[in-house]
Structure formats: C-alpha cells, structure tokens
Design a protein around this motif. Structure first.
Motif, PDB file in Angstrom:
ATOM      1  N   UNK A  98       0.838  -1.206   0.000  1.00 27.58           N
ATOM      2  CA  UNK A  98       0.000   0.000   0.000  1.00 27.58           C
ATOM      3  C   UNK A  98       0.872   1.254   0.000  1.00 27.58           C
ATOM      4  N   UNK A  99       1.986   1.217   0.717  1.00 26.08           N
ATOM      5  CA  UNK A  99       2.880   2.376   0.751  1.00 26.08           C
ATOM      6  C   UNK A  99       3.606   2.592  -0.573  1.00 26.08           C
ATOM      7  N   UNK A 100       3.539   1.602  -1.460  1.00 25.53           N
ATOM      8  CA  UNK A 100       4.076   1.787  -2.809  1.00 25.53           C
ATOM      9  C   UNK A 100       3.413   2.975  -3.504  1.00 25.53           C
ATOM     10  N   UNK A 101       2.219   3.334  -3.082  1.00 24.20           N
ATOM     11  CA  UNK A 101       1.535   4.471  -3.695  1.00 24.20           C
ATOM     12  C   UNK A 101       2.391   5.733  -3.619  1.00 24.20           C
ATOM     13  N   UNK A 102       3.003   5.971  -2.458  1.00 25.11           N
ATOM     14  CA  UNK A 102       3.823   7.177  -2.307  1.00 25.11           C
ATOM     15  C   UNK A 102       5.116   7.071  -3.103  1.00 25.11           C
ATOM     16  N   UNK A 103       5.733   5.895  -3.122  1.00 20.25           N
ATOM     17  CA  UNK A 103       6.951   5.708  -3.919  1.00 20.25           C
ATOM     18  C   UNK A 103       6.650   5.885  -5.402  1.00 20.25           C
ATOM     19  N   UNK A 104       5.524   5.349  -5.827  1.00 18.36           N
ATOM     20  CA  UNK A 104       5.142   5.476  -7.238  1.00 18.36           C
ATOM     21  C   UNK A 104       4.861   6.928  -7.597  1.00 18.36           C
ATOM     22  N   UNK A 105       4.277   7.672  -6.676  1.00 16.22           N
ATOM     23  CA  UNK A 105       4.032   9.093  -6.926  1.00 16.22           C
ATOM     24  C   UNK A 105       5.352   9.817  -7.204  1.00 16.22           C
ATOM     25  N   UNK A 106       6.395   9.442  -6.459  1.00 21.20           N
ATOM     26  CA  UNK A 106       7.719  10.030  -6.699  1.00 21.20           C
ATOM     27  C   UNK A 106       8.241   9.637  -8.080  1.00 21.20           C
ATOM     28  N   UNK A 107       8.014   8.398  -8.493  1.00 27.90           N
ATOM     29  CA  UNK A 107       8.459   7.972  -9.815  1.00 27.90           C
ATOM     30  C   UNK A 107       7.691   8.680 -10.925  1.00 27.90           C
ATOM     31  N   UNK A 108       6.420   8.968 -10.684  1.00 27.01           N
ATOM     32  CA  UNK A 108       5.655   9.744 -11.662  1.00 27.01           C
ATOM     33  C   UNK A 108       6.280  11.117 -11.853  1.00 27.01           C
ATOM     34  N   UNK A 125      -6.352  12.308  -4.935  1.00 30.56           N
ATOM     35  CA  UNK A 125      -7.379  11.307  -5.243  1.00 30.56           C
ATOM     36  C   UNK A 125      -7.349  10.871  -6.703  1.00 30.56           C
ATOM     37  N   UNK A 126      -6.849  11.741  -7.584  1.00 30.83           N
ATOM     38  CA  UNK A 126      -6.865  11.406  -9.010  1.00 30.83           C
ATOM     39  C   UNK A 126      -5.573  10.746  -9.493  1.00 30.83           C
ATOM     40  N   UNK A 127      -4.744  10.257  -8.562  1.00 26.31           N
ATOM     41  CA  UNK A 127      -3.498   9.604  -8.977  1.00 26.31           C
ATOM     42  C   UNK A 127      -3.743   8.467  -9.954  1.00 26.31           C
ATOM     43  N   UNK A 128      -4.833   7.753  -9.773  1.00 27.84           N
ATOM     44  CA  UNK A 128      -5.146   6.602 -10.626  1.00 27.84           C
ATOM     45  C   UNK A 128      -5.223   6.980 -12.099  1.00 27.84           C
ATOM     46  N   UNK A 129      -5.563   8.235 -12.391  1.00 32.65           N
ATOM     47  CA  UNK A 129      -5.693   8.665 -13.784  1.00 32.65           C
ATOM     48  C   UNK A 129      -4.346   8.743 -14.492  1.00 32.65           C
TER      49      UNK A 129
END
Length: 211
Positions: A98-108, A125-129
């Motif tokens: 679940x914490x991968x969400x924050x790491x992935x945000x950094x990669x984005x 909330x719109x990260x999924x897009x």
C-alpha cells in the motif's frame, strides 16, 4: 552541480514549511543514475503490485508482470510475494505494498508525469488517472510512452529535500511534537524511490534511510 547550494535551498524550503534543519547533515555523494527504461519498469511493477494490496489475485498480477517482460526487474521481496496467494499473504505484506503508492508518486514525478512533489501533501485522489488501470485491462502505455526522465540534478535536489525533511521529521518525533507538514511514512517512501533512481547499484529492498 553545486551540492552546497542544493543543501542551502533544501534547508530554506524546510524552514518555509515550519520545519527545522541540521547544519552538519552532509550532502550525498554523486552516483550513477538509472536509465529511463529502468525507471519505467519499476513504475510498472509497483503500479501492478499495488493492486495486490487491494485484494487483486496475486496470480493475475504475476501474469501481468510476466506478459510485459518485467520479471527481471523484480526485487527479491516482490518475487516472494508473487509466489504466494491472497490467502497466504501477511497483513504486513499488504501494508508495505500500500505504501508503494507514495513511492510510485515520486516515480511519476521523475518521469515527468506530474509537475510537483511537495513534502507536505499526500497523493491526490486522481493519482489513478496517471497510471495504467489493470482492472480495466489498460496496457502499459501511460508509462512506456516516457521518452526521458528528469535530469540527475533535478532528482538529486528533490532527494536532498526529502533527506533533510526526514531528519526534521525524526526530530519532531523524538520530541513527541508531530508537525502536519512532515509525515514520516510519506517522506520515507518518496525518498526511497528517489534514491533508487539516483543509484543504479542500489537494491530496492534495502535502500538506506539514514540521516
């Protein structure tokens, strides 16, 4: 690249958020940055594995990773997870994913998909897009269309900010005076991703988080 200037800019930014800085906290050494292909592959893996935290069948995610030729980019911990099922996964495994969400945000941010990676703010909330939606059978194109990633200096500067923000956050924790702009888990996960991008010899499962 002037690492001393970057340090000063990071400290100024942290003070602007109401934080504290450590004058003697050193600067990072210069390392060799990963390739665009490496970053995109890691982002695709993380985006897929996040679905396991939301109860997607592990075998479905394993097939997606295999079908997209990502197997060689898996970490040891990820291989162990993909060898299990939803029934055998531990709660800690799911929390970690679940914490991968924050790491992935950094990669984005590294891939230039988003413009800002601000310390005080969690993922929107719109990260999924911004990401391939596996539940809608989307392919990897939202990531694989990346032609280049941000420069070494840009990523180094951002990692320096998160490095010093982590020191600040730990100081607040030690004094039991939490600050709304400094969330340790958020900072750790983003710093982890940035450090991995900057050092092609690093191990995703064992990224240093010292201050």
């Amino acid at each position: 690249m002037d690492s001393g200037k970057i340090k000063s800019e990071s400290e100024l930014a942290i003070k602007g958020m109401g934080g504290e800085v450590c004058d003697w906290l050193p600067v990072y050494d210069i390392t060799t940055m990963r390739s665009c292909e490496d970053v995109v592959s890691r982002a695709l893996i993380m985006n897929a594995m996040i679905n396991i935290a939301f109860d997607a069948p592990v075998e479905l995610i394993a097939d997606y990773i295999k079908d997209n030729q990502l197997t060689d980019h898996l970490s040891c911990a990820e291989r162990e997870i993909l060898a299990q099922s939803q029934e055998t996964l531990s709660q800690q495994d799911k929390i970690n994913l679940h914490w991968y969400l924050e790491s992935l945000w950094a990669l984005l941010w590294v891939m230039g998909k988003i413009d800002k990676l601000e310390v005080p703010y969690p993922i929107p909330d719109d990260m999924v897009e911004y990401c391939p939606k596996l539940h809608e059978n989307e392919g990897p194109e939202k990531f694989t269309d990346t032609d280049s990633i941000r420069s070494y200096e840009e990523v180094y500067s951002m990692r320096d900010l998160y490095y010093r923000a982590m020191w600040c956050c730990r100081e607040f924790q030690l004094r039991n005076t939490p600050h709304k702009h400094f969330n340790m888990s958020l900072i750790m996960e983003r710093r982890r991703a940035l450090t991995w991008c900057l050092d092609n010899a690093s191990d995703w499962d064992n990224i240093p988080q010292d201050t």
